[in-house]
Design an enzyme around this catalytic site. Structure first.
Site, mmCIF file in Angstrom:
data_model
loop_
_atom_site.group_PDB
_atom_site.id
_atom_site.type_symbol
_atom_site.label_atom_id
_atom_site.label_comp_id
_atom_site.label_asym_id
_atom_site.label_seq_id
_atom_site.Cartn_x
_atom_site.Cartn_y
_atom_site.Cartn_z
ATOM 1 N N ASP A 1 0.845 -1.193 0.000
ATOM 2 C CA ASP A 1 0.000 0.000 0.000
ATOM 3 C C ASP A 1 0.886 1.251 0.000
ATOM 4 O O ASP A 1 1.881 1.330 0.720
ATOM 5 C CB ASP A 1 -0.906 -0.006 1.236
ATOM 6 C CG ASP A 1 -2.069 0.950 1.104
ATOM 7 O OD1 ASP A 1 -3.220 0.497 1.035
ATOM 8 O OD2 ASP A 1 -1.821 2.189 1.068
ATOM 9 N N HIS B 1 -10.191 -5.499 -3.225
ATOM 10 C CA HIS B 1 -8.846 -5.752 -2.707
ATOM 11 C C HIS B 1 -8.921 -6.174 -1.267
ATOM 12 O O HIS B 1 -9.770 -5.700 -0.501
ATOM 13 C CB HIS B 1 -7.951 -4.514 -2.858
ATOM 14 C CG HIS B 1 -8.564 -3.241 -2.361
ATOM 15 N ND1 HIS B 1 -9.492 -2.532 -3.096
ATOM 16 C CD2 HIS B 1 -8.418 -2.568 -1.194
ATOM 17 C CE1 HIS B 1 -9.871 -1.466 -2.402
ATOM 18 N NE2 HIS B 1 -9.243 -1.480 -1.242
ATOM 19 N N MET B 2 -8.006 -7.040 -0.901
ATOM 20 C CA MET B 2 -7.873 -7.493 0.479
ATOM 21 C C MET B 2 -6.646 -6.814 1.070
ATOM 22 O O MET B 2 -5.554 -6.908 0.510
ATOM 23 C CB MET B 2 -7.725 -9.019 0.488
ATOM 24 C CG MET B 2 -7.519 -9.627 1.852
ATOM 25 S SD MET B 2 -7.241 -11.424 1.700
ATOM 26 C CE MET B 2 -8.929 -12.002 1.521
ATOM 27 N N HIS B 3 -6.829 -6.108 2.189
ATOM 28 C CA HIS B 3 -5.698 -5.529 2.916
ATOM 29 C C HIS B 3 -5.105 -6.607 3.818
ATOM 30 O O HIS B 3 -5.845 -7.289 4.534
ATOM 31 C CB HIS B 3 -6.155 -4.388 3.829
ATOM 32 C CG HIS B 3 -6.751 -3.203 3.140
ATOM 33 N ND1 HIS B 3 -6.077 -2.017 2.971
ATOM 34 C CD2 HIS B 3 -7.981 -2.998 2.601
ATOM 35 C CE1 HIS B 3 -6.853 -1.130 2.372
ATOM 36 N NE2 HIS B 3 -8.019 -1.707 2.132
HETATM 37 P P1 5GP Z 1 -9.740 1.107 0.408
HETATM 38 O O1 5GP Z 1 -9.858 2.359 1.247
HETATM 39 O O2 5GP Z 1 -10.450 1.247 -0.924
HETATM 40 O O3 5GP Z 1 -10.144 -0.152 1.145
HETATM 41 O O4 5GP Z 1 -8.195 0.919 0.131
HETATM 42 C C1 5GP Z 1 -7.553 1.507 -0.940
HETATM 43 C C2 5GP Z 1 -6.080 1.510 -0.595
HETATM 44 O O5 5GP Z 1 -5.344 1.746 -1.784
HETATM 45 C C3 5GP Z 1 -5.673 2.573 0.410
HETATM 46 O O6 5GP Z 1 -5.108 1.959 1.555
HETATM 47 C C4 5GP Z 1 -4.674 3.431 -0.353
HETATM 48 O O7 5GP Z 1 -3.606 3.859 0.453
HETATM 49 C C5 5GP Z 1 -4.217 2.494 -1.453
HETATM 50 N N1 5GP Z 1 -3.812 3.157 -2.678
HETATM 51 C C6 5GP Z 1 -4.442 4.181 -3.315
HETATM 52 N N2 5GP Z 1 -3.787 4.532 -4.424
HETATM 53 C C7 5GP Z 1 -2.685 3.702 -4.502
HETATM 54 C C8 5GP Z 1 -1.627 3.597 -5.441
HETATM 55 O O8 5GP Z 1 -1.534 4.313 -6.450
HETATM 56 N N3 5GP Z 1 -0.674 2.651 -5.200
HETATM 57 C C9 5GP Z 1 -0.741 1.834 -4.092
HETATM 58 N N4 5GP Z 1 0.235 0.932 -3.941
HETATM 59 N N5 5GP Z 1 -1.743 1.912 -3.192
HETATM 60 C C10 5GP Z 1 -2.703 2.832 -3.391
#
Ligand code: 5GP
Ligand code: ZN
Length: 114
Positions: A30, A100-102
């Site tokens: 991330d 996506h899975m964190h």
């Molecule tokens: P969400 O909030 O949708 O569950 O998680 C999206 C995640 O994607 C966030 O933790 C954010 O930091 C990450 N993210 C957003 N843009 C990018 C990017 O361009 N590259 C990477 N590696 N992570 C990203």
């Protein structure tokens, strides 16, 4: 999906720090890590949210868990523990609409989450 950030990452059009990949999925760090280990595991196939998972997607969703197990071992966090999170839609904080899975690890993670 033409405009999807994570589709662009999985196609190599946007750089990412990739930690694991195979024919079905890709995992990368991330860009804004919330823990010492913070990896995102995504299917190569575009699925927007958990609400959009079809019956035919069950195999790939299972593979995300298998990849999480492998990556946790690679990162050396299997025994201490890690958290797997999938946010769905606005109130859960989903900001990228490619499922996506964190994988979060490397510090004590509080519960309940914020
Ligand atoms: P969400 O909030 O949708 O569950 O998680 C999206 C995640 O994607 C966030 O933790 C954010 O930091 C990450 N993210 C957003 N843009 C990018 C990017 O361009 N590259 C990477 N590696 N992570 C990203
Ligand atoms: Zn996508």
């Amino acid at each position: 999906m033409h405009d999807c950030l994570f589709c662009k990452i999985q196609k190599g059009e946007i750089p990412a720090d990739i930690v694991f990949q195979d024919d079905d999925l890709i995992a990368f760090r991330d860009v804004n890590p919330q823990a010492p280990t913070h990896v995102l595991i995504i299917p190569r196939q575009h699925i927007a949210t958990v609400n959009d998972i079809a019956g035919s997607d069950e195999t790939i969703m299972g593979k995300l868990f298998s990849a999480a197990k492998i990556i946790a071992a690679q990162e050396g966090v299997s025994d201490d523990g890690y958290r797997l999170v999938v946010n769905c839609n606005a109130q859960a904080g989903q900001t990228v609409f490619h499922i996506h899975m964190h994988l979060l690890a490397g510090r004590n993670l509080s519960w309940p989450p914020g």
